[in-house]
Design an enzyme around this catalytic site. Structure first.
Site, PDB file in Angstrom:
ATOM      1  N   CYS A   1       0.875  -1.183   0.000  1.00 25.63           N
ATOM      2  CA  CYS A   1       0.000   0.000   0.000  1.00 25.63           C
ATOM      3  C   CYS A   1       0.906   1.225   0.000  1.00 25.63           C
ATOM      4  O   CYS A   1       1.582   1.493   1.008  1.00 25.63           O
ATOM      5  CB  CYS A   1      -0.908  -0.013   1.223  1.00 25.63           C
ATOM      6  SG  CYS A   1      -1.993   1.437   1.311  1.00 25.63           S
TER       7      CYS A   1
ATOM      8  N   HIS B   1      -2.272  -4.958 -10.649  1.00 30.30           N
ATOM      9  CA  HIS B   1      -2.983  -3.800 -11.227  1.00 30.30           C
ATOM     10  C   HIS B   1      -3.295  -4.026 -12.695  1.00 30.30           C
ATOM     11  O   HIS B   1      -2.435  -4.524 -13.446  1.00 30.30           O
ATOM     12  CB  HIS B   1      -2.137  -2.535 -11.085  1.00 30.30           C
ATOM     13  CG  HIS B   1      -1.959  -2.110  -9.659  1.00 30.30           C
ATOM     14  ND1 HIS B   1      -2.855  -1.284  -9.014  1.00 30.30           N
ATOM     15  CD2 HIS B   1      -1.024  -2.443  -8.737  1.00 30.30           C
ATOM     16  CE1 HIS B   1      -2.454  -1.109  -7.760  1.00 30.30           C
ATOM     17  NE2 HIS B   1      -1.361  -1.810  -7.561  1.00 30.30           N
TER      18      HIS B   1
HETATM   19  N1  LIG Z   1      -6.289  -2.528  -2.443  1.00 30.99           N
HETATM   20  C1  LIG Z   1      -4.860  -2.833  -2.614  1.00 30.99           C
HETATM   21  C2  LIG Z   1      -4.086  -2.518  -1.311  1.00 30.99           C
HETATM   22  C3  LIG Z   1      -4.040  -1.019  -1.004  1.00 30.99           C
HETATM   23  C4  LIG Z   1      -3.359  -0.251  -2.088  1.00 30.99           C
HETATM   24  C5  LIG Z   1      -3.569   1.255  -2.088  1.00 30.99           C
HETATM   25  N2  LIG Z   1      -4.414   1.793  -1.057  1.00 30.99           N
HETATM   26  C6  LIG Z   1      -2.247   2.001  -2.201  1.00 30.99           C
HETATM   27  O1  LIG Z   1      -2.131   3.149  -1.732  1.00 30.99           O
HETATM   28  O2  LIG Z   1      -1.317   1.439  -2.834  1.00 30.99           O
HETATM   29  C7  LIG Z   1      -4.699  -4.327  -2.971  1.00 30.99           C
HETATM   30  O3  LIG Z   1      -5.579  -5.110  -2.608  1.00 30.99           O
HETATM   31  O4  LIG Z   1      -3.673  -4.657  -3.579  1.00 30.99           O
END
Ligand SMILES: N[C@H](CCC[C@H](N)C(=O)O)C(=O)O
Length: 283
Positions: free
Chosen positions: A76, A167
């Site tokens: 994150c 992603h």
């Molecule tokens: N939802 C993301 C984790 C948080 C990523 C995001 N909040 C950031 O700032 O990188 C996942 O499941 O890979």
């Protein structure tokens, strides 16, 4: 149980931060979902846990991340900035640069003179297996975009990039009118993403400016996504549409991404990290 927490945000991506440096972290997925619930709990996109490193591990802290659905995830970026603000403001370190271990990477976090935080996010992973994505016989088009035939006959062309977390990036003409809450879940429903995927929508304005929205895995649309913004800028640079330094406007604030374009070079994420309030919740 009375649980102290700190509420923070990075460009509107909001977090509950827990200090597990002295007491071991042992919340259940159900308790994490309660923490993240905006009606019955505190409310946040992710829960961040601060831990001391394992004995002998040459890092300053361990950094754990849970989406508000209770699942632990790999990374994150906005949370990493808040992590550094947290450990420095609470006296858990006297350093202005710290190295933290996540489940699959070591990140370097640095306080900047202007108050922002700079995160060395490591290099992007550019092969679909790294997401993972099960390509089968599918191949990318000449632009490097993957033609995804989704449920309901919907078709999208997406760049597939891992920043340690998965992603899919779509290029759009206008993020405000992009069908983010419709297409996001449809891409996430594609079984070729066995561990799910974050879905980014990037609007390129100039070679140095862009706008973004992200429908996150395990949290839905957030006001900013650090790893998603990094992945989107990497996709734009690889497509020849962006320069190595880009200012990106997310709905909750502005982020700066820097990447040389060399696959082995780190991506750098620069942006704000804000303390909102301290509290205690009965779990
Ligand atoms: N939802 C993301 C984790 C948080 C990523 C995001 N909040 C950031 O700032 O990188 C996942 O499941 O890979």
């Amino acid at each position: 149980m009375q649980l102290p927490f700190t509420k923070m945000h990075g460009a509107g991506n909001d977090f509950v931060v827990l200090d597990a440096t002295t007491t071991p972290f042992d919340l259940s997925p159900e308790q994490l979902r309660r923490l993240g619930d905006r009606r019955f709990g505190v409310g946040c996109d992710q829960i961040l846990v601060v831990e001391r490193p394992a004995p002998g591990d040459d890092v300053d802290f361990r950094y754990r991340i849970f989406n508000n659905d209770g699942d632990e995830v790999e990374h994150c970026g906005n949370g990493a900035r808040c992590f550094l603000r947290y450990v420095t403001s609470r006296g858990l370190t006297a350093q202005s640069v710290v190295r933290v271990r996540t489940v699959n990477a070591v990140l370097e976090l640095a306080l900047m003179p202007d108050g922002r935080v700079r995160v060395d996010m490591g290099p992007p992973r550019l092969v679909p297996e790294s997401l993972p994505f099960e390509a089968g016989s599918l191949r990318p088009d000449p632009r490097g975009l993957w033609p995804l035939q989704l449920v309901d006959g919907v078709h999208v062309d997406a760049a597939l990039i891992s920043m340690g977390n998965p992603h899919a990036v779509l290029f759009v003409d206008d993020v405000d009118s992009a069908p983010v809450t419709l297409l996001g879940p449809q891409v996430q429903a594609d079984p070729r993403f066995p561990q799910g995927v974050n879905v980014g929508f990037l609007q390129i304005q100039t070679r140095a400016r862009a706008r973004i929205r992200v429908y996150e895995r395990g949290a839905g649309e957030t006001l900013a996504c650090g790893t998603g913004t990094c992945a989107a800028v990497v996709a734009g640079i690889r497509a020849g549409l962006l320069d190595p330094a880009v200012e990106v406007q997310a709905r909750g604030g502005d982020l700066r991404i820097e990447w040389s374009g060399q696959a082995t070079d780190s991506v750098f994420l620069i942006g704000p990290a804000t303390l909102v309030f301290e509290g205690t919740i009965s779990l």
